[in-house]
Each structure stands twice: as C-alpha cells, then as structure tokens.
Design a protein around this motif. Structure first.
Motif, PDB file in Angstrom:
ATOM      1  N   GLN A   1       0.834  -1.204   0.000  1.00 51.90           N
ATOM      2  CA  GLN A   1       0.000   0.000   0.000  1.00 51.90           C
ATOM      3  C   GLN A   1       0.872   1.258   0.000  1.00 51.90           C
ATOM      4  O   GLN A   1       0.566   2.242  -0.684  1.00 51.90           O
ATOM      5  CB  GLN A   1      -0.941  -0.013   1.195  1.00 51.90           C
ATOM      6  CG  GLN A   1      -2.058  -1.028   1.082  1.00 51.90           C
ATOM      7  CD  GLN A   1      -2.928  -1.057   2.321  1.00 51.90           C
ATOM      8  OE1 GLN A   1      -3.484  -0.035   2.717  1.00 51.90           O
ATOM      9  NE2 GLN A   1      -3.033  -2.214   2.943  1.00 51.90           N
TER      10      GLN A   1
ATOM     11  N   THR B   1       2.528   1.626  -3.566  1.00 49.16           N
ATOM     12  CA  THR B   1       1.614   2.042  -4.629  1.00 49.16           C
ATOM     13  C   THR B   1       1.098   3.463  -4.420  1.00 49.16           C
ATOM     14  O   THR B   1       0.470   4.038  -5.316  1.00 49.16           O
ATOM     15  CB  THR B   1       0.432   1.066  -4.733  1.00 49.16           C
ATOM     16  OG1 THR B   1      -0.203   0.922  -3.454  1.00 49.16           O
ATOM     17  CG2 THR B   1       0.913  -0.298  -5.220  1.00 49.16           C
ATOM     18  N   THR B   2       1.364   4.037  -3.259  1.00 55.48           N
ATOM     19  CA  THR B   2       1.091   5.454  -3.020  1.00 55.48           C
ATOM     20  C   THR B   2       2.322   6.301  -3.318  1.00 55.48           C
ATOM     21  O   THR B   2       2.237   7.336  -4.006  1.00 55.48           O
ATOM     22  CB  THR B   2       0.650   5.677  -1.560  1.00 55.48           C
ATOM     23  OG1 THR B   2      -0.570   4.973  -1.333  1.00 55.48           O
ATOM     24  CG2 THR B   2       0.439   7.152  -1.260  1.00 55.48           C
TER      25      THR B   2
ATOM     26  N   TRP C   1      -2.857   0.778  -6.397  1.00 55.09           N
ATOM     27  CA  TRP C   1      -3.274   1.002  -5.013  1.00 55.09           C
ATOM     28  C   TRP C   1      -4.639   0.394  -4.764  1.00 55.09           C
ATOM     29  O   TRP C   1      -4.859  -0.253  -3.725  1.00 55.09           O
ATOM     30  CB  TRP C   1      -3.309   2.499  -4.675  1.00 55.09           C
ATOM     31  CG  TRP C   1      -3.700   2.697  -3.240  1.00 55.09           C
ATOM     32  CD1 TRP C   1      -2.859   2.722  -2.162  1.00 55.09           C
ATOM     33  CD2 TRP C   1      -5.031   2.822  -2.715  1.00 55.09           C
ATOM     34  NE1 TRP C   1      -3.585   2.870  -0.992  1.00 55.09           N
ATOM     35  CE2 TRP C   1      -4.925   2.928  -1.307  1.00 55.09           C
ATOM     36  CE3 TRP C   1      -6.299   2.853  -3.289  1.00 55.09           C
ATOM     37  CZ2 TRP C   1      -6.036   3.076  -0.474  1.00 55.09           C
ATOM     38  CZ3 TRP C   1      -7.408   2.990  -2.462  1.00 55.09           C
ATOM     39  CH2 TRP C   1      -7.273   3.111  -1.067  1.00 55.09           C
TER      40      TRP C   1
ATOM     41  N   ARG D   1      -5.190  -2.365  -1.957  1.00 52.78           N
ATOM     42  CA  ARG D   1      -6.087  -2.118  -0.829  1.00 52.78           C
ATOM     43  C   ARG D   1      -7.172  -3.189  -0.752  1.00 52.78           C
ATOM     44  O   ARG D   1      -7.556  -3.642   0.328  1.00 52.78           O
ATOM     45  CB  ARG D   1      -6.701  -0.727  -0.978  1.00 52.78           C
ATOM     46  CG  ARG D   1      -7.683  -0.294   0.098  1.00 52.78           C
ATOM     47  CD  ARG D   1      -7.071  -0.207   1.475  1.00 52.78           C
ATOM     48  NE  ARG D   1      -7.227  -1.434   2.249  1.00 52.78           N
ATOM     49  CZ  ARG D   1      -6.769  -1.630   3.467  1.00 52.78           C
ATOM     50  NH1 ARG D   1      -6.091  -0.674   4.080  1.00 52.78           N
ATOM     51  NH2 ARG D   1      -6.962  -2.776   4.088  1.00 52.78           N
TER      52      ARG D   1
END
Length: 412
Positions: A345, A348-349, A370, A374
C-alpha cells in the motif's frame, strides 16, 4: 507376510527457471492486455484459457502424474510473476490451487488420481464458500442432500472468486441428513448452476467474485468431501495466494513508475536535473519503492516455506512434526500479511511522488495498483492476524486454522 508399500510421489520442487520459462510468454501476453481489461472491465476469460492450455493449473501435481511437480514456494513465486502481469488472474485462480492442494493432501487412491488427471487435462476449480445477508456466524444455509446415488446442492454464495472461469466449483455446504459440513465439488456447466458477474469492488474488479446460485445442482457422491479432512494449512495457503498477489502488484507498480520516469520529458524548474531520470530525488523515490517491493516479495516467499514443510509432513508419519509445521505455516503467513499489506500500500502510493499530474489521468490506470492492493489487503482483517501473532509470541497460543464470518448476536 508381504508388506505392501503405497506409492505416493510428492511435489518436492523442480528447476524453477525451466518451470517459469514455460509460462513467461503467457504472462507477457496477459500483461499486454491488463490496462485495457481494467478500463473496459473485461473479465480475463482468454488469459485463464491460455493458462489452462499450458498446464498452469497442474503445476503442483506430482511429475509422476503429468503435472509440474512444483513446490509451494515455487508455486507462489510463479503467482507473483503472474500477478505482476495482472493481479486479478492469480486471485481468480486462488480457489483452484486451494482445492488442488487439498487433493494433494488426500490419501493416495483412485479418487485422488482422477482429480490429478482433471487438473492435468486443464480443468479449473472455482470457489464458493461465503454466504451474505441474514446468516448468523457459524450457520451454513447451503445444503447438499442425498438423492439416490447422487446428491443435490441448493443455496447461494457470494465472493465466488474464479467460478465464472471454472469447470468445477468448490462449494462449502452442510449435509441435510447429518448436519456435517462438507465440500461439494460441483460441475459448473449444468442447469442447476447460475452465476452472475455482480462483484462491484473498487479493486480486483475482474476476479469473477460474484454470486453463484445452486438449484438442485448435481454432485457426484465421491465429490462430497468431509470438511474435517480438509488440509490443515488451508488458511495459510489462502493467505499466501494473497501475499503473492500483493507482491506482484508491487512489481507491476515498480515497473510502471520506472517506465514513466524513464520516458518523461517534462521537468520542473526547481528540480535537480535536465531529465527526470537523472534527478537524484526522483531516483530516491523509485529506489525506495523498489526496496518496499523487494521486502514484500522476500517476506511472501519466506512465508511459503513452512507450508511446504506442512505438506511433506502430512505423509511423514510424525504427528508432532506435522502439527508444528501447520502452526508455523499459519503464524508465518499471518506475520507476512501484517507487513506485506502495509509495504505494498505504501509503495503504490509513494510511486506518485516520482511522477507528475499527467500520471494520475485515467488512461494510464496507475491508480489500479493502489486500489488492487487495498482490496487484496482487506481480505482476512490484518488487525486480527497481528493479534494472533502477538498471542503466539507472548503466550504460545495456537492460531486458529479455520475461521468463519457471519452476523453476530448484536448489541446487548
């Protein structure tokens, strides 16, 4: 007296580069269509068909029966590569590999060999366990009833992951005659099975995780399997598939951010170089994403090792060793879940810190990484897994090997 020895070849592993080389061209084809499938919400019927034809569903079947003979760490390494191409596909196959693993753990015999042959011939098994709506925790509404020499299955499931693509469905049900919990392995292509593509999650949108309804669906007697015989490391196994999916999402995100940075021509006046690829701060961001992905993949693969020990111990004749291996499989998969979910997470942010405003446009679909991470991380609540690990570390408390979900009694 002549001693009878049961021949029981196991899947202990093969040369991984040779094994992976069989499937990497298919993974590449799958990757080429991933963004378009995301945009159009096109289910991956073709990609799964390519994998079926290549024998991917039989990679865990022992070589002696025509399968790939892969160990569990090798299976999950393959699933990481597949998830890097399209993370929806390994999750769609999660039920198949779990059912195949259960058959690998079944006692040797003609019934097991029939399933091995089906896997080698390309049959894929979907999954239908969860009931939603007004169902109390612990209750199973779906029923399988004796009907002459066969059984009839009635009920409705949601989260039927992969079932839209499958030849069989692994259905969790209750026997109407004894009340015992069973697995009913049901042929998909029959009038009594109706499936809907009504999964509407914001991530993992093409896993085929919708509704499956059974109305007097036929089940062969030998495919009504006592749930008490289910392989003991099943919960760990299901989690390991999700860990592989997360690690693959991380790989895909890293590949995408590196590609975007490498080819970006626009720069900021207050940046650090004449080309983004030479900007030290951008390089740092990509390096940090790479480190997050590396740690996640290493954790996922390490967590798969005790599951292989549990599989081998199943036939080792040492109950204590088998119990210890099953506990280790559960604890290590849960421990990895806690960190891998957070790592991917974050990765991917953070990738967007290396990019610009144009990279959040829908055409690039970079947000899917993301959203997918998630969504995968929302399976099997990580807070409970962290507590289970803590209880084991502090108190040596044995982890649960099976758990359920349903409506609670409500507030008192």
């Amino acid at each position: 007296m002549t001693e009878h020895h049961v021949i029981n070849p196991l899947s202990t592993g093969v040369d991984y580069p040779t094994l992976a080389a069989r499937f990497r061209p298919i993974f590449q084809r799958i990757a080429e269509g991933a963004v378009e499938r995301e945009h159009s919400r096109t289910l991956p019927y073709e990609p799964i068909q390519w994998l079926k034809q290549a024998g991917f569903g039989a990679v865990r079947v022992p070589v002696a029966y025509g399968g790939g003979g892969a160990s569990l760490p090798q299976l999950f390494e393959l699933l990481i590569e597949l998830a890097a191409a399209d993370s929806n596909v390994p999750q769609a196959l999660r039920g198949h590999f779990a059912f195949a693993e259960d058959r690998l753990n079944a006692p040797p015999g003609a019934g097991r060999e029939r399933w091995f042959k089906r896997f080698v011939d390309g049959d894929i098994v979907g999954c239908a366990w969860t009931e939603i709506g007004n169902v109390a925790i612990g209750d199973v509404v779906t029923q399988v009833s004796p009907d002459g020499g066969q059984w009839k299955l009635n009920g409705e499931k949601f989260y039927s992951t992969g079932s839209l693509f499958s030849d069989w469905i692994d259905v969790y049900a209750q026997r109407s005659d004894t009340g015992g919990n069973v697995i009913a392995a049901t042929r998909t292509r029959q009038p009594g099975v109706v499936q809907r593509d009504d999964w509407d999650g914001f991530g993992q949108r093409t896993t085929g995780s919708g509704t499956a309804r059974f109305t007097d669906a036929e089940v062969e007697a030998e495919n009504v399997i006592d749930f008490a015989t289910r392989f003991q490391y099943q919960t760990a196994f299901y989690q390991l598939v999700l860990l592989a999916s997360l690690a693959g999402i991380g790989r895909a995100a890293l590949n995408d951010v590196a590609h975007q940075v490498r080819n970006r021509t626009r720069i900021y006046s207050h940046g650090n170089a004449a080309h983004v690829s030479q900007d030290a701060q951008i390089q740092q961001v990509v390096g940090e994403v790479a480190a997050l992905v590396y740690a996640a993949e290493a954790s996922a693969l390490k967590a798969a090792v005790p599951a292989q020990r549990a599989y081998l111990a199943r036939f080792g004749g040492d109950d204590v060793a088998e119990r210890e291996a099953n506990v280790a499989a559960e604890i290590e998969s849960a421990t990895a879940q806690v960190v891998v979910s957070a790592l991917i997470q974050q990765a991917t942010t953070e990738l967007f810190n290396a990019l610009g405003a144009s990279d959040v446009r829908q055409g690039k679909a970079l947000d899917r990484h993301w959203r997918n991470a998630r969504t995968v991380s929302s399976h099997n609540p990580v807070i409970y897994k962290a507590r289970i690990v803590g209880d084991w570390v502090i108190n040596g408390a044995q982890p649960p090997f099976v758990w359920q979900i349903g409506n609670g009694p409500g507030k008192g």
